[in-house]
Design an enzyme around this catalytic site. Structure first.
Site, PDB file in Angstrom:
ATOM      1  N   LYS A 162       0.802  -1.231   0.000  1.00 36.74           N
ATOM      2  CA  LYS A 162       0.000   0.000   0.000  1.00 36.74           C
ATOM      3  C   LYS A 162       0.831   1.276   0.000  1.00 36.74           C
ATOM      4  CE  LYS A 162      -0.698  -0.120   4.984  1.00 36.74           C
ATOM      5  NZ  LYS A 162      -1.442  -0.766   6.054  1.00 36.74           N
TER       6      LYS A 162
ATOM      7  N   ARG B 123      -7.818  -0.629  17.105  1.00 32.49           N
ATOM      8  CA  ARG B 123      -8.252  -0.369  15.731  1.00 32.49           C
ATOM      9  C   ARG B 123      -9.200  -1.531  15.417  1.00 32.49           C
ATOM     10  NH1 ARG B 123      -4.334   0.603  10.567  1.00 32.49           N
ATOM     11  NH2 ARG B 123      -4.883  -1.556  10.146  1.00 32.49           N
TER      12      ARG B 123
END
Ligand SMILES: *Cc1c(COP(=O)(O)O)cnc(C)c1O
Length: 352
Positions: free
Chosen positions: A35, A128
């Site tokens: 990414k 998260r």
């Protein structure tokens, strides 16, 4: 062409080789995370040449680009329900924590006549993504009812939101949870995914729990850095990526602006120290392209003074070099800067 990022593929290959070897000694499979460089195919190929056997990205758009690479692909970010069909098409495995989404994936997989693999994410405290520990067994029970979904493992993500460092206690908990699931449902989990580049240091310390057999690594490969403590990984390059920008103005000016000081281009009130007249250069790049606190000039005598959207101002007074208009200044990059540079459509990418 400026501004540009120079990518040294042999350094990426080297870093990948060092890290995959380190992991394979402990039977840990590495998913190469793409990414930060927007899944540029040349860099992906260098990772594969360096020994990566799986690819992983947080965005389906990037996985689409990688469709020609015939190795397993993982979607890292929890899928959007609305993207279920694309997830089935372009990801072999996705990380999940929500039943509603997993059910949607199952429906999409049925349409495509596929079985979709998932890794159930467990939140070990970083806050998260991930299922909280009291809901794990109930969630697994529901997942196992879905014909088109195969639960191939569990995983966790740390040091992202909460900054929690992986250790043998929290990763040991992940292993314990996997044992519990296997026993309770009489299944075996192929993958126990123990996190990202912040988990690597446990290998060196000899404290990686035995059953952890998978890591998802981006920064470690790309910048040669483990991210729990920010240490350089032995025998890797930290400069596989270099950022270069061009001087468009070079003048001696005072170090304190003249006039009443209001707000800068980003709404902050700047403050200045008077260092007298300084030689300043403006580079043709700005905050639209790069996180300026996240780059370091190779020439240590250069100081970064500040930046607006399209201008980066540096102080070159102490440099031995006589810079001229059109000269290039080179920078080392950290993760945040690299992410932004690779994403910016205004920054050229030069593969070397
Ligand atoms: C980005 C990401 C990774 C890779 O993180 P690095 O620190 O670059 O190794 C791993 N897992 C997930 C879920 C991610 O989002």
């Amino acid at each position: 062409m400026c501004p540009r990022v120079e990518v040294n593929l042999s350094k990426i290959r080297h870093n990948t080789r060092v890290i995959t070897k380190l992991c394979s000694k402990l039977n840990i499979q590495v998913a190469g995370v793409t990414k930060v460089f927007c899944a540029m195919p040349e860099i992906v190929q260098a990772m594969i040449d360096g020994g990566i056997e799986m690819l992983a990205d947080s965005r389906i758009e990037n996985l689409k680009k990688l469709d020609n690479f015939k190795i397993p692909k993982i979607l890292l970010r929890l899928p959007m329900k609305s993207q279920a069909m694309e997830v089935i098409k372009y990801a072999d495995i996705s990380l999940n924590s929500e039943l509603a989404t997993i059910e949607e994936l199952s429906r999409a997989a049925r349409k495509e006549k596929k079985i979709h693999n998932i890794i159930l994410m467990i939140d070990l405290g970083d806050l998260r993504e991930g299922v909280w520990k009291d809901k794990i067994l109930d969630t697994v029970k529901e997942i196992l009812k879905l014909d088109q979904i195969k639960l191939i493992g569990i995983g966790t993500n740390l040091t992202c939101y909460g900054g929690v460092i992986p250790d043998n206690k929290n990763l040991g908990m992940l292993v314990e949870i996997s044992n519990q699931i296997e026993k309770e449902f009489n299944i075996s989990l192929e993958i126990i995914s123990g996190g990202n580049s912040s988990s690597l240091y446990l290998i060196e310390k000899g404290e990686m729990p035995k059953k952890i057999n998978h890591l998802r690594l981006g920064e470690a490969i790309v910048l040669g850095r483990e991210t729990a403590y920010g240490h350089i990984i032995k025998n890797t390059f930290k400069d596989a990526f270099t950022f270069v920008a061009e001087i468009i103005e070079l003048k001696e000016k005072p170090s304190v602006p003249i006039g009443e000081i209001g707000l800068d281009a980003f709404g902050n009130k700047p403050t200045f120290t008077d260092n007298g007249i300084r030689k300043r250069a403006i580079l043709a790049v700005g905050r639209q392209d790069v996180l300026v606190d996240n780059i370091t000039p190779f020439n240590r005598k250069i100081k970064i003074l500040g930046a607006s959207s399209d201008h980066l101002i540096i102080d070159v007074t102490d440099c031995e070099e006589e810079y001229a208009i059109g000269d290039e200044i080179r920078f080392q990059v950290e993760y945040g800067a690299l992410l932004q540079l690779m994403t910016s459509g205004y920054v050229y990418k030069e593969i070397q």
